[in-house]
Design a protein around this motif. Structure first.
Motif, short mmCIF file in Angstrom:
data_model
loop_
_atom_site.label_atom_id
_atom_site.label_comp_id
_atom_site.label_asym_id
_atom_site.label_seq_id
_atom_site.Cartn_x
_atom_site.Cartn_y
_atom_site.Cartn_z
N UNK A 115 0.82 -1.22 0.00
CA UNK A 115 0.00 0.00 0.00
C UNK A 115 0.85 1.27 0.00
N UNK A 116 2.12 1.17 0.42
CA UNK A 116 3.01 2.33 0.48
C UNK A 116 3.74 2.59 -0.83
N UNK A 117 3.63 1.68 -1.78
CA UNK A 117 4.36 1.83 -3.04
C UNK A 117 3.67 2.88 -3.91
N UNK A 118 4.36 3.93 -4.31
CA UNK A 118 3.76 4.99 -5.13
C UNK A 118 3.25 4.45 -6.47
N UNK A 122 4.62 1.60 -9.57
CA UNK A 122 3.81 0.49 -10.11
C UNK A 122 3.67 0.64 -11.62
N UNK A 123 3.40 1.87 -12.09
CA UNK A 123 3.26 2.12 -13.53
C UNK A 123 4.55 1.80 -14.27
N UNK A 124 5.69 2.14 -13.67
CA UNK A 124 6.98 1.87 -14.30
C UNK A 124 7.25 0.37 -14.39
N UNK A 125 6.92 -0.36 -13.32
CA UNK A 125 7.08 -1.82 -13.34
C UNK A 125 6.17 -2.44 -14.41
N UNK A 150 3.26 -11.17 -12.60
CA UNK A 150 4.63 -10.69 -12.41
C UNK A 150 4.66 -9.41 -11.57
N UNK A 151 3.70 -8.52 -11.79
CA UNK A 151 3.63 -7.28 -11.02
C UNK A 151 3.35 -7.57 -9.55
N UNK A 152 2.42 -8.49 -9.31
CA UNK A 152 2.11 -8.88 -7.93
C UNK A 152 3.36 -9.42 -7.23
N UNK A 156 5.50 -7.53 -4.06
CA UNK A 156 5.78 -8.25 -2.81
C UNK A 156 7.28 -8.23 -2.50
N UNK A 157 8.11 -8.26 -3.54
CA UNK A 157 9.56 -8.18 -3.34
C UNK A 157 9.97 -6.84 -2.75
N UNK A 158 9.20 -5.80 -3.06
CA UNK A 158 9.50 -4.44 -2.58
C UNK A 158 8.95 -4.18 -1.18
#
Length: 219
Positions: A115-118, A122-125, A150-152, A156-158
């Motif tokens: 939830x803290x990831x800007x 996410x758009x860049x990934x 893959x995004x999910x 989670x890795x971040x």
């Protein structure tokens, strides 16, 4: 033998008990899908009330530091609880130390939770995944499913809360904190952390400290 438990059934147990998702899944597997027995087991462990405490204000706590052997990487972490009494408890101090070591051992971790990831990250990934060669000739629906998976995984890795605990890989950091909430009877929150890497920003060989941290744990 572990039985397969549906996400819907796990969510139902979480709604009834307030326990963490992984704790609910394990309780259902241990009870062979028996909801009443799973609830009873969670209550015995004190986990059934952990999530209900998560909305309570936590302004006490401590700032923990961990500098890895060789002094090439360090972490500062603020861990909050509700009272000064719990902030002095040995279990709370151990949790803070373990979390700081966890951050050093996980080179990709940058945020406390997904939830803290800007959104721009996410758009860049998403842009990176969509441009990969192995997706070019796949149908749109299949491509979408692959990219979402893959995004999910990447998010989670971040996220620190989604990491497997280095001392017990069957336990997530989120579930570890739930256990300590149940044990200490107070809300516990990771407020912030900062990682310091020697020479960061200078073009140099990247070093993975996870193996070193594991060697320290087992030495």
């Amino acid at each position: 033998m572990c039985i397969n438990i549906s996400a819907k059934y796990v969510k139902e147990l979480r709604n009834q008990t307030g326990a963490g998702m992984m704790s609910c899944k394990k309780a259902l597997q241990a009870s062979q899908g028996d909801m009443k027995l799973a609830i009873e087991n969670l209550r015995k462990q004190g986990l059934a009330s952990a999530n209900k405490k998560s909305s309570r204000i936590a302004t006490e706590g401590l700032i923990e530091s961990y500098i890895h052997a060789g002094s090439r990487i360090g972490v500062l972490l603020e861990l909050n609880c509700e009272t000064d009494f719990v902030s002095r408890h040995s279990e709370f101090h151990l949790l803070a130390k373990n979390l700081a070591m966890q951050i050093v051992a996980c080179p990709d971790v940058q945020y406390i939770s997904i939830a803290d990831i800007p959104q721009n990250i996410i758009d860049e990934e998403m842009r990176i995944e969509l441009s990969k060669e192995d997706l070019k000739n796949k149908p749109d629906k299949i491509k979408e499913a692959i990219v979402n998976g893959r995004i999910e995984k990447r998010l989670k890795e971040l996220s620190l809360l989604d990491q497997a605990f280095i001392r017990d890989t069957d336990l997530s950091i989120s579930s570890l904190i739930d256990q300590k909430i149940a044990l200490l009877g107070e809300n516990i929150k990771i407020r912030r952390f900062q990682k310091f890497i020697l020479g960061e920003g200078i073009l140099k060989k990247k070093v993975d400290f996870s193996k070193d941290v594991l060697e320290v744990l087992h030495s």
